[in-house]
Motif scaffolding. Structure first.
Motif, PDB file in Angstrom:
ATOM      1  N   PHE A   1      29.853  35.041   2.912  1.00 40.16           N
ATOM      2  CA  PHE A   1      31.024  35.454   3.917  1.00 40.16           C
ATOM      3  C   PHE A   1      32.179  36.072   3.601  1.00 40.16           C
ATOM      4  CE2 PHE A   1      28.966  31.343   5.019  1.00 40.16           C
ATOM      5  CZ  PHE A   1      28.987  31.367   6.505  1.00 40.16           C
ATOM      6  N   LYS A   2      32.690  36.996   4.356  1.00 38.42           N
ATOM      7  CA  LYS A   2      34.057  37.577   4.000  1.00 38.42           C
ATOM      8  C   LYS A   2      35.147  36.801   4.766  1.00 38.42           C
ATOM      9  CE  LYS A   2      32.419  42.351   3.866  1.00 38.42           C
ATOM     10  NZ  LYS A   2      32.182  43.602   4.405  1.00 38.42           N
ATOM     11  N   LEU A   3      36.254  36.474   3.816  1.00 38.14           N
ATOM     12  CA  LEU A   3      37.048  35.571   4.350  1.00 38.14           C
ATOM     13  C   LEU A   3      37.868  35.813   5.609  1.00 38.14           C
ATOM     14  CD1 LEU A   3      38.355  32.726   3.397  1.00 38.14           C
ATOM     15  CD2 LEU A   3      40.120  33.851   2.289  1.00 38.14           C
ATOM     16  N   GLU A   4      38.000  37.244   5.702  1.00 35.51           N
ATOM     17  CA  GLU A   4      38.833  37.474   7.002  1.00 35.51           C
ATOM     18  C   GLU A   4      37.947  37.396   8.069  1.00 35.51           C
ATOM     19  OE1 GLU A   4      36.933  41.301   4.756  1.00 35.51           O
ATOM     20  OE2 GLU A   4      38.189  39.388   4.297  1.00 35.51           O
ATOM     21  N   GLU A   5      36.602  37.441   7.934  1.00 38.24           N
ATOM     22  CA  GLU A   5      35.691  37.110   9.139  1.00 38.24           C
ATOM     23  C   GLU A   5      35.316  35.861   9.535  1.00 38.24           C
ATOM     24  OE1 GLU A   5      32.279  39.367   7.949  1.00 38.24           O
ATOM     25  OE2 GLU A   5      33.167  41.422   8.118  1.00 38.24           O
ATOM     26  N   THR A   6      35.980  34.926   8.896  1.00 43.27           N
ATOM     27  CA  THR A   6      35.695  33.665   9.172  1.00 43.27           C
ATOM     28  C   THR A   6      36.804  32.870  10.212  1.00 43.27           C
ATOM     29  OG1 THR A   6      36.921  32.614   7.113  1.00 43.27           O
ATOM     30  CG2 THR A   6      34.569  33.045   7.061  1.00 43.27           C
ATOM     31  N   PRO A   7      36.739  31.841  10.725  1.00 38.74           N
ATOM     32  CA  PRO A   7      37.921  31.222  11.540  1.00 38.74           C
ATOM     33  C   PRO A   7      38.761  30.786  10.797  1.00 38.74           C
ATOM     34  CG  PRO A   7      35.465  30.165  11.909  1.00 38.74           C
ATOM     35  CD  PRO A   7      35.444  31.051  10.613  1.00 38.74           C
ATOM     36  N   GLY A   8      39.849  30.675  11.311  1.00 43.05           N
ATOM     37  CA  GLY A   8      41.177  30.189  10.665  1.00 43.05           C
ATOM     38  C   GLY A   8      41.101  28.902   9.866  1.00 43.05           C
ATOM     39  N   PHE A   9      41.970  28.593   8.968  1.00 41.71           N
ATOM     40  CA  PHE A   9      41.869  27.365   8.370  1.00 41.71           C
ATOM     41  C   PHE A   9      42.229  26.283   9.243  1.00 41.71           C
ATOM     42  CE2 PHE A   9      44.391  24.052   6.124  1.00 41.71           C
ATOM     43  CZ  PHE A   9      43.559  23.623   5.255  1.00 41.71           C
ATOM     44  N   ALA A  10      43.387  26.067   9.949  1.00 42.58           N
ATOM     45  CA  ALA A  10      43.848  25.184  11.008  1.00 42.58           C
ATOM     46  C   ALA A  10      42.723  24.975  12.139  1.00 42.58           C
ATOM     47  CB  ALA A  10      45.144  25.517  11.544  1.00 42.58           C
ATOM     48  N   VAL A  11      41.942  25.721  12.553  1.00 42.31           N
ATOM     49  CA  VAL A  11      41.227  25.629  13.484  1.00 42.31           C
ATOM     50  C   VAL A  11      39.671  25.144  13.001  1.00 42.31           C
ATOM     51  CG1 VAL A  11      40.024  28.000  13.758  1.00 42.31           C
ATOM     52  CG2 VAL A  11      40.244  26.428  15.782  1.00 42.31           C
ATOM     53  N   SER A  12      39.402  25.528  11.815  1.00 34.44           N
ATOM     54  CA  SER A  12      38.261  24.891  11.297  1.00 34.44           C
ATOM     55  C   SER A  12      38.559  23.382  10.670  1.00 34.44           C
ATOM     56  CB  SER A  12      38.077  25.892   9.904  1.00 34.44           C
ATOM     57  OG  SER A  12      37.706  27.227  10.184  1.00 34.44           O
ATOM     58  N   THR A  13      39.683  23.232  10.323  1.00 35.57           N
ATOM     59  CA  THR A  13      39.881  21.712   9.903  1.00 35.57           C
ATOM     60  C   THR A  13      40.045  21.031  11.174  1.00 35.57           C
ATOM     61  OG1 THR A  13      41.120  22.616   7.934  1.00 35.57           O
ATOM     62  CG2 THR A  13      41.227  20.375   8.687  1.00 35.57           C
ATOM     63  N   PHE A  14      40.736  21.551  12.068  1.00 38.12           N
ATOM     64  CA  PHE A  14      40.678  20.816  13.506  1.00 38.12           C
ATOM     65  C   PHE A  14      39.332  20.237  14.162  1.00 38.12           C
ATOM     66  CE2 PHE A  14      41.460  20.376  18.049  1.00 38.12           C
ATOM     67  CZ  PHE A  14      42.156  19.159  18.084  1.00 38.12           C
ATOM     68  N   THR A  15      38.551  21.338  13.947  1.00 39.21           N
ATOM     69  CA  THR A  15      37.071  21.267  14.550  1.00 39.21           C
ATOM     70  C   THR A  15      36.420  20.283  13.884  1.00 39.21           C
ATOM     71  OG1 THR A  15      37.212  23.465  15.424  1.00 39.21           O
ATOM     72  CG2 THR A  15      35.313  22.515  15.171  1.00 39.21           C
ATOM     73  N   SER A  16      36.635  20.150  12.127  1.00 34.86           N
ATOM     74  CA  SER A  16      35.779  19.458  11.340  1.00 34.86           C
ATOM     75  C   SER A  16      36.297  18.106  11.679  1.00 34.86           C
ATOM     76  CB  SER A  16      36.021  19.825  10.069  1.00 34.86           C
ATOM     77  OG  SER A  16      35.364  21.084   9.804  1.00 34.86           O
ATOM     78  N   MET A  17      37.440  17.778  11.910  1.00 35.34           N
ATOM     79  CA  MET A  17      38.128  16.376  12.170  1.00 35.34           C
ATOM     80  C   MET A  17      38.242  15.891  13.425  1.00 35.34           C
ATOM     81  SD  MET A  17      38.940  15.600   8.708  1.00 35.34           S
ATOM     82  CE  MET A  17      40.248  14.317   8.987  1.00 35.34           C
ATOM     83  N   PHE A  18      37.783  16.503  14.345  1.00 33.53           N
ATOM     84  CA  PHE A  18      38.122  16.304  15.767  1.00 33.53           C
ATOM     85  C   PHE A  18      37.309  14.957  16.262  1.00 33.53           C
ATOM     86  CE2 PHE A  18      37.500  17.120  20.595  1.00 33.53           C
ATOM     87  CZ  PHE A  18      38.862  16.899  20.782  1.00 33.53           C
ATOM     88  N   PRO A  19      36.097  14.684  15.838  1.00 33.77           N
ATOM     89  CA  PRO A  19      35.597  13.321  16.131  1.00 33.77           C
ATOM     90  C   PRO A  19      36.248  12.250  15.482  1.00 33.77           C
ATOM     91  CG  PRO A  19      34.004  14.679  14.525  1.00 33.77           C
ATOM     92  CD  PRO A  19      35.126  15.434  14.955  1.00 33.77           C
ATOM     93  N   VAL A  20      36.772  12.368  14.337  1.00 36.15           N
ATOM     94  CA  VAL A  20      37.457  11.526  13.467  1.00 36.15           C
ATOM     95  C   VAL A  20      38.842  11.213  14.251  1.00 36.15           C
ATOM     96  CG1 VAL A  20      38.682  10.626  11.210  1.00 36.15           C
ATOM     97  CG2 VAL A  20      36.545  12.005  11.276  1.00 36.15           C
ATOM     98  N   ILE A  21      39.553  12.009  14.561  1.00 35.09           N
ATOM     99  CA  ILE A  21      40.665  12.096  15.416  1.00 35.09           C
ATOM    100  C   ILE A  21      40.514  11.024  16.780  1.00 35.09           C
ATOM    101  CG2 ILE A  21      42.560  13.307  16.564  1.00 35.09           C
ATOM    102  CD1 ILE A  21      42.229  15.544  14.637  1.00 35.09           C
ATOM    103  N   LEU A  22      39.420  11.627  17.374  1.00 38.20           N
ATOM    104  CA  LEU A  22      39.468  11.149  18.584  1.00 38.20           C
ATOM    105  C   LEU A  22      38.960   9.580  18.491  1.00 38.20           C
ATOM    106  CD1 LEU A  22      37.149  13.546  20.714  1.00 38.20           C
ATOM    107  CD2 LEU A  22      39.514  13.001  20.790  1.00 38.20           C
ATOM    108  N   MET A  23      38.102   9.079  17.742  1.00 34.83           N
ATOM    109  CA  MET A  23      37.829   7.694  17.418  1.00 34.83           C
ATOM    110  C   MET A  23      38.906   7.032  16.708  1.00 34.83           C
ATOM    111  SD  MET A  23      33.779   7.754  15.984  1.00 34.83           S
ATOM    112  CE  MET A  23      33.693   9.214  15.240  1.00 34.83           C
ATOM    113  N   ALA A  24      39.694   7.535  16.103  1.00 34.40           N
ATOM    114  CA  ALA A  24      40.886   6.965  15.344  1.00 34.40           C
ATOM    115  C   ALA A  24      41.857   6.547  16.529  1.00 34.40           C
ATOM    116  CB  ALA A  24      41.604   7.694  14.275  1.00 34.40           C
ATOM    117  N   ILE A  25      42.137   7.684  17.324  1.00 31.17           N
ATOM    118  CA  ILE A  25      43.250   7.380  18.426  1.00 31.17           C
ATOM    119  C   ILE A  25      42.702   6.157  19.347  1.00 31.17           C
ATOM    120  CG2 ILE A  25      44.065   8.314  20.468  1.00 31.17           C
ATOM    121  CD1 ILE A  25      44.105  11.083  19.305  1.00 31.17           C
ATOM    122  N   SER A  26      41.230   6.106  19.653  1.00 30.77           N
ATOM    123  CA  SER A  26      40.946   4.887  20.575  1.00 30.77           C
ATOM    124  C   SER A  26      41.091   3.628  19.860  1.00 30.77           C
ATOM    125  CB  SER A  26      39.326   5.221  20.705  1.00 30.77           C
ATOM    126  OG  SER A  26      38.903   4.216  21.469  1.00 30.77           O
TER     127      SER A  26
END
Length: 444
Positions: free
Chosen positions: A220-245
């Protein structure tokens, strides 16, 4: 005695898998037939029990497990996991490099299954270690610890998810309590244990890693990958939803339509589905990747977990045979006047089965068949039973576990060095997990 029959069944399972090299799923089904007949179950109930155990386990698990595999594959193929790891390592700096690796591995480990996370992160760890001129094992131990902890304690990984179903626990609560337990487990078995390992096997920290064992890796070339914030948010999204519930249900008492809607969104199956749809957009559509390529990644992810699903189903069948055959009730009667905590007993049973069988997932599911009646009799929080069993199923990985050999080959270690690092760190995770579960039992 039922216990002797189960012991013979476990020995037979070991012989079939290790000596005769029979497929694990086939071995589990054969042993399930043999144990059910030996326990005196009516012949017309044997197949029903096995089918019920297999279907009951996969019926709940397949959706979460399958969608979890898709989520991880989409993030990995887009370079999101690569972006998370590289960004955190650079931001933390050389002095706190171990904690950067731990945090990156933990975030990635939630979305990716253990083996996938290991293969993806090792080249990054090797490259960083070479750049900083430090030992690959110095970074490798914290990385594998974080991946192992998520594998043993946190849904949507197969063991914790299957245990949550078997013990009828709340998955959001398992997730929240699992994260609480994971923090001390990762710190103790990661950076702190690394210092201890450097003293007992110093030569292992001078090894050059075997990058060829990983096969061809995607670059991978770093500049061609998704941003850090969106990558982290996408990875953690199921955890966030289950935790909120889970948090919402604990804070807001009574029934309401809003509570039902949030409960539906935070349901593991719904949370994973929404997370996959988010990943399709953030990791694919938003980056102008054709839908055909995105769906190819999703399809490949399911192809890779097909056998794992069958093995988990086989473990569920064996678990159901133990319950229907009366073994669980027998164990409960055996310990009904005991002062032992059901949490300690569940951990002990899982630990013994892990040592014998190698597979943490199979050990965990088999334990559920024996320990579920103990939980009912002992008035224990089901989420803590999940975590106690998960902790026991991680202990002392050795030669009958694929993870042992992966760690040995990738880090180019001798058998003695692998026992002193990998086997020992898994044991530290297991014991730390048990201690934390017992402490939480006084609070929850």
């Amino acid at each position: 005695m039922p216990i002797i029959i189960v012991a013979i069944g476990v020995i037979a399972l070991l012989i079939l898998i290790m000596k005769f090299k029979l497929n694990t799923f086939i071995s589990l089904i054969l042993v399930s037939f043999g144990v059910s007949i030996a326990l005196g179950m009516p012949f017309d109930s044997v197949v029903k029990s096995i089918e019920g155990g297999l279907g009951g386990t996969l019926g709940h698990l397949a959706l979460v497990f399958g969608l979890g595999a898709m989520l991880g594959k989409l993030i990995a193929d887009a370079g999101g996991a690569h972006r998370i790891a590289i960004t955190l390592i650079h931001r933390f700096g050389e002095k706190r490099i171990q904690f950067a690796v731990v945090l990156a591995s933990f975030i990635i480990g939630i979305a990716l299954f253990f083996e996938v996370g290991l293969v993806l992160l090792i080249p990054i760890v090797f490259a960083i270690a070479k750049e900083l001129r430090i030992s690959i094992l110095y970074l490798g131990i914290p990385m594998t610890v974080a991946l192992s902890v998520t594998h043993g304690f946190l849904p949507p990984h197969p063991g914790p998810t299957a245990l949550t179903i078997a013990y009828e626990a709340d998955m959001g609560q398992v997730l929240l309590l699992g994260i609480i337990i994971s923090i001390p487990a990762v710190i103790i078995a990661g950076p702190l244990f690394t210092r201890f390992a450097q003293k007992i096997v110093p030569d292992s920290f001078n090894r050059v890693g075997n990058i060829e064992a990983l096969g061809e890796q995607r670059q991978f070339k770093l500049e061609e990958t998704p941003g850090f914030a969106v990558s982290t948010f996408t990875s953690m999204f199921p955890v966030i939803l289950m935790a909120i519930s889970t948090i919402f249900s604990l804070i807001v008492k009574g029934d309401s339509q809003l509570k039902e809607i949030i409960g539906l969104i935070g349901n593991p199956s719904t949370a994973m589905l929404l997370s996959v749809l988010l990943a399709v957009y953030t990791m694919g559509i938003a980056r102008k990747i054709p839908m055909k390529d995105i769906m190819n990644s999703a399809t490949e992810s399911i192809a890779h977990i097909g056998m794992m699903l069958l093995i988990i189903g086989g473990g569920g069948a064996f678990k159901q045979v133990l319950i229907d055959g009366g073994v669980g009730d027998y164990v409960a009667d055996l310990f009904k006047d005991s002062s032992f905590s059901p949490l300690v007993l569940a951990w002990s049973i899982a630990a013994i089965l892990r040592l014998c069988l190698g597979s943490s997932t199979v050990a965990a599911l088999t334990t559920a068949g024996l320990a579920a009646p103990l939980m009912a009799a002992g008035d224990v929080n089901p989420a803590l039973m999940v975590l106690a069993t998960g902790a026991g199923s991680l202990i002392a990985s050795h030669v009958n576990d694929a993870g042992f050999w992966m760690f040995k080959e990738y880090f180019n270690l001798s058998l003695k060095e692998t026992f002193a690092t990998w086997t020992l760190l898994e044991t530290v995770i297991s014991i730390t997990g048990l201690v934390c579960v017992i402490l939480l039992d006084f609070i929850v």
